[in-house]
Design an enzyme around this catalytic site. Sequence first.
Site, mmCIF file in Angstrom:
data_model
loop_
_atom_site.group_PDB
_atom_site.id
_atom_site.type_symbol
_atom_site.label_atom_id
_atom_site.label_comp_id
_atom_site.label_asym_id
_atom_site.label_seq_id
_atom_site.Cartn_x
_atom_site.Cartn_y
_atom_site.Cartn_z
ATOM 1 N N GLY A 1 -8.491 17.184 0.050
ATOM 2 C CA GLY A 1 -9.302 16.036 0.475
ATOM 3 C C GLY A 1 -9.527 15.906 1.964
ATOM 4 O O GLY A 1 -10.541 15.370 2.400
ATOM 5 N N GLU B 1 -4.703 13.215 6.707
ATOM 6 C CA GLU B 1 -4.774 12.901 5.275
ATOM 7 C C GLU B 1 -6.066 12.141 4.990
ATOM 8 O O GLU B 1 -6.595 11.443 5.860
ATOM 9 C CB GLU B 1 -3.520 12.072 4.906
ATOM 10 C CG GLU B 1 -3.442 11.573 3.495
ATOM 11 C CD GLU B 1 -3.361 12.662 2.432
ATOM 12 O OE1 GLU B 1 -4.274 13.507 2.379
ATOM 13 O OE2 GLU B 1 -2.424 12.624 1.616
ATOM 14 N N ASP B 2 -6.570 12.280 3.775
ATOM 15 C CA ASP B 2 -7.799 11.567 3.426
ATOM 16 C C ASP B 2 -7.540 10.082 3.158
ATOM 17 O O ASP B 2 -8.165 9.215 3.745
ATOM 18 C CB ASP B 2 -8.497 12.229 2.219
ATOM 19 C CG ASP B 2 -7.569 12.437 1.019
ATOM 20 O OD1 ASP B 2 -6.376 12.054 1.069
ATOM 21 O OD2 ASP B 2 -8.043 13.000 0.003
ATOM 22 N N ASP C 1 -2.488 5.658 -0.462
ATOM 23 C CA ASP C 1 -2.525 4.690 -1.543
ATOM 24 C C ASP C 1 -1.160 3.982 -1.567
ATOM 25 O O ASP C 1 -0.925 3.055 -0.807
ATOM 26 C CB ASP C 1 -2.831 5.491 -2.827
ATOM 27 C CG ASP C 1 -3.095 4.630 -4.029
ATOM 28 O OD1 ASP C 1 -3.674 3.558 -3.879
ATOM 29 O OD2 ASP C 1 -2.713 5.041 -5.143
ATOM 30 N N LYS D 1 -5.292 2.019 1.437
ATOM 31 C CA LYS D 1 -5.400 0.883 0.512
ATOM 32 C C LYS D 1 -4.141 0.034 0.682
ATOM 33 O O LYS D 1 -3.156 0.236 -0.034
ATOM 34 C CB LYS D 1 -5.446 1.380 -0.932
ATOM 35 C CG LYS D 1 -6.713 2.096 -1.327
ATOM 36 C CD LYS D 1 -6.603 2.535 -2.782
ATOM 37 C CE LYS D 1 -7.806 3.319 -3.219
ATOM 38 N NZ LYS D 1 -7.593 3.976 -4.521
ATOM 39 N N PHE E 1 -11.193 3.082 -6.770
ATOM 40 C CA PHE E 1 -11.155 4.537 -6.665
ATOM 41 C C PHE E 1 -12.387 5.001 -5.895
ATOM 42 O O PHE E 1 -13.516 4.747 -6.310
ATOM 43 C CB PHE E 1 -11.102 5.176 -8.052
ATOM 44 C CG PHE E 1 -10.805 6.638 -7.980
ATOM 45 C CD1 PHE E 1 -9.496 7.089 -7.843
ATOM 46 C CD2 PHE E 1 -11.830 7.572 -8.021
ATOM 47 C CE1 PHE E 1 -9.217 8.447 -7.744
ATOM 48 C CE2 PHE E 1 -11.564 8.938 -7.932
ATOM 49 C CZ PHE E 1 -10.251 9.368 -7.792
ATOM 50 N N VAL E 2 -12.163 5.658 -4.769
ATOM 51 C CA VAL E 2 -13.287 6.065 -3.929
ATOM 52 C C VAL E 2 -13.455 7.589 -3.921
ATOM 53 O O VAL E 2 -12.494 8.328 -4.121
ATOM 54 C CB VAL E 2 -13.133 5.540 -2.484
ATOM 55 C CG1 VAL E 2 -13.187 4.027 -2.444
ATOM 56 C CG2 VAL E 2 -11.847 6.046 -1.834
ATOM 57 N N ASP F 1 -12.411 13.442 -4.036
ATOM 58 C CA ASP F 1 -13.042 13.890 -5.280
ATOM 59 C C ASP F 1 -12.767 12.950 -6.454
ATOM 60 O O ASP F 1 -11.844 12.149 -6.434
ATOM 61 C CB ASP F 1 -12.503 15.273 -5.660
ATOM 62 C CG ASP F 1 -11.091 15.202 -6.229
ATOM 63 O OD1 ASP F 1 -10.228 14.570 -5.585
ATOM 64 O OD2 ASP F 1 -10.851 15.753 -7.325
ATOM 65 N N ARG G 1 -16.908 15.675 -3.445
ATOM 66 C CA ARG G 1 -16.319 15.793 -2.108
ATOM 67 C C ARG G 1 -17.397 15.929 -1.035
ATOM 68 O O ARG G 1 -17.178 15.592 0.121
ATOM 69 C CB ARG G 1 -15.408 17.029 -2.024
ATOM 70 C CG ARG G 1 -14.171 16.954 -2.895
ATOM 71 C CD ARG G 1 -13.248 18.120 -2.539
ATOM 72 N NE ARG G 1 -12.251 18.384 -3.559
ATOM 73 C CZ ARG G 1 -11.068 17.769 -3.636
ATOM 74 N NH1 ARG G 1 -10.764 16.821 -2.778
ATOM 75 N NH2 ARG G 1 -10.211 18.086 -4.578
HETATM 76 P P1 5GP Z 1 -0.092 8.018 -2.557
HETATM 77 O O1 5GP Z 1 1.170 8.834 -2.644
HETATM 78 O O2 5GP Z 1 -0.310 7.405 -1.204
HETATM 79 O O3 5GP Z 1 -0.099 6.981 -3.641
HETATM 80 O O4 5GP Z 1 -1.251 9.007 -2.933
HETATM 81 C C1 5GP Z 1 -2.212 9.447 -2.053
HETATM 82 C C2 5GP Z 1 -3.091 10.463 -2.738
HETATM 83 O O5 5GP Z 1 -3.661 9.912 -3.943
HETATM 84 C C3 5GP Z 1 -4.289 10.838 -1.871
HETATM 85 O O6 5GP Z 1 -4.002 11.937 -1.038
HETATM 86 C C4 5GP Z 1 -5.344 11.157 -2.910
HETATM 87 O O7 5GP Z 1 -5.201 12.492 -3.319
HETATM 88 C C5 5GP Z 1 -5.016 10.273 -4.078
HETATM 89 N N1 5GP Z 1 -5.841 9.038 -4.085
HETATM 90 C C6 5GP Z 1 -5.395 7.781 -3.938
HETATM 91 N N2 5GP Z 1 -6.415 6.890 -4.012
HETATM 92 C C7 5GP Z 1 -7.534 7.615 -4.196
HETATM 93 C C8 5GP Z 1 -8.923 7.269 -4.351
HETATM 94 O O8 5GP Z 1 -9.366 6.110 -4.314
HETATM 95 N N3 5GP Z 1 -9.797 8.302 -4.523
HETATM 96 C C9 5GP Z 1 -9.393 9.604 -4.558
HETATM 97 N N4 5GP Z 1 -10.323 10.530 -4.734
HETATM 98 N N5 5GP Z 1 -8.078 9.979 -4.448
HETATM 99 C C10 5GP Z 1 -7.169 8.985 -4.257
#
Ligand code: 5GP
Length: 188
Positions: free
Chosen positions: A48, A103-104, A107, A135, A156-157, A163, A169
Site C-alpha cells: 500500500g 505506511e499507507d 487502523d 483512523k 474502508f478506503v 486496495d 490502488r
Molecule cells: P492496523 O494494524 O493498524 O489495524 O492495520 C493497518 C493495515 O490494515 C493497513 O496497513 C492496511 O493494510 C489495512 N487497512 C486498514 N484500514 C484500511 C482501509 O480503510 N482500507 C484499506 N485498503 N486497508 C486498510
Amino acid sequence: MKMNSMIADVKEVLIPSEEIQSKVREIGERITEDYEGEKLLLVGILRGAVVVLGDLMRHIDLPCEIDFMDISSYGTGASSSGVVRILKDLEEDITNRHVLVVEDIIDTGLTLSYLRRSLLARNPASLEIFALLSKPSRRRVDLEVKYLGFEVPDEFVVGYGLDYAGSYRNLPDVCVLKPEVFGNTETS
Ligand code: 5GP
C-alpha cells in the site's frame, strides 16, 4: 478523475488527489528540515505504501535510500491481532541509521506498533513513522506518528496505493467504494 473503469465503483471521493499532493509536499519539506545534515532510509510497507513513498521521496531534499518490508498480520478477516509475520524483510542493515517507516494507513495501530518494536531491536540511530492516513477512532494502542497526512473516519478506503481485493490502488484519490462492490470483486 479520468479513470472511467473504476469511477463507477466509487461512492465518494474522500481526499482528492490535489489535496494529497500538497500535503505530501508539505510533509516532505518538514522531513527535509527535521533531518538536515543526515542521510535517511525510507522503509515502505508493501504494498500500500508504494504510491505515497514514490511521491514523498521526491519532496525530500536529502541523501536518501529506500527499502521495503512486506508484512502480514495474523488475524481473522478485518480484525488485526497485532502479531505480524515478516514476509519480506529489509535488504539493508538499519543499525545506526535514521529510519522513517512509510505506511499507507493506521487502523488499530497494532501492526505498526509490533513492527516498530521489532525494528527498534536492530538499533537504528532513530526510528519515526509516516502514515498517509489514520483512523483515530479505531486505535487500540498508543503509537506516536510523527508525520501524518490525514485523519479519516471509520470507513474502508481505497486509492492512492490502498486496495480492495488487490484492485483500486491506482486511483489518484482516496475514495470510499459503493457497498455493492464488496463481495462482488473478481481478483485479477
Ligand atoms: P492496523 O494494524 O493498524 O489495524 O492495520 C493497518 C493495515 O490494515 C493497513 O496497513 C492496511 O493494510 C489495512 N487497512 C486498514 N484500514 C484500511 C482501509 O480503510 N482500507 C484499506 N485498503 N486497508 C486498510
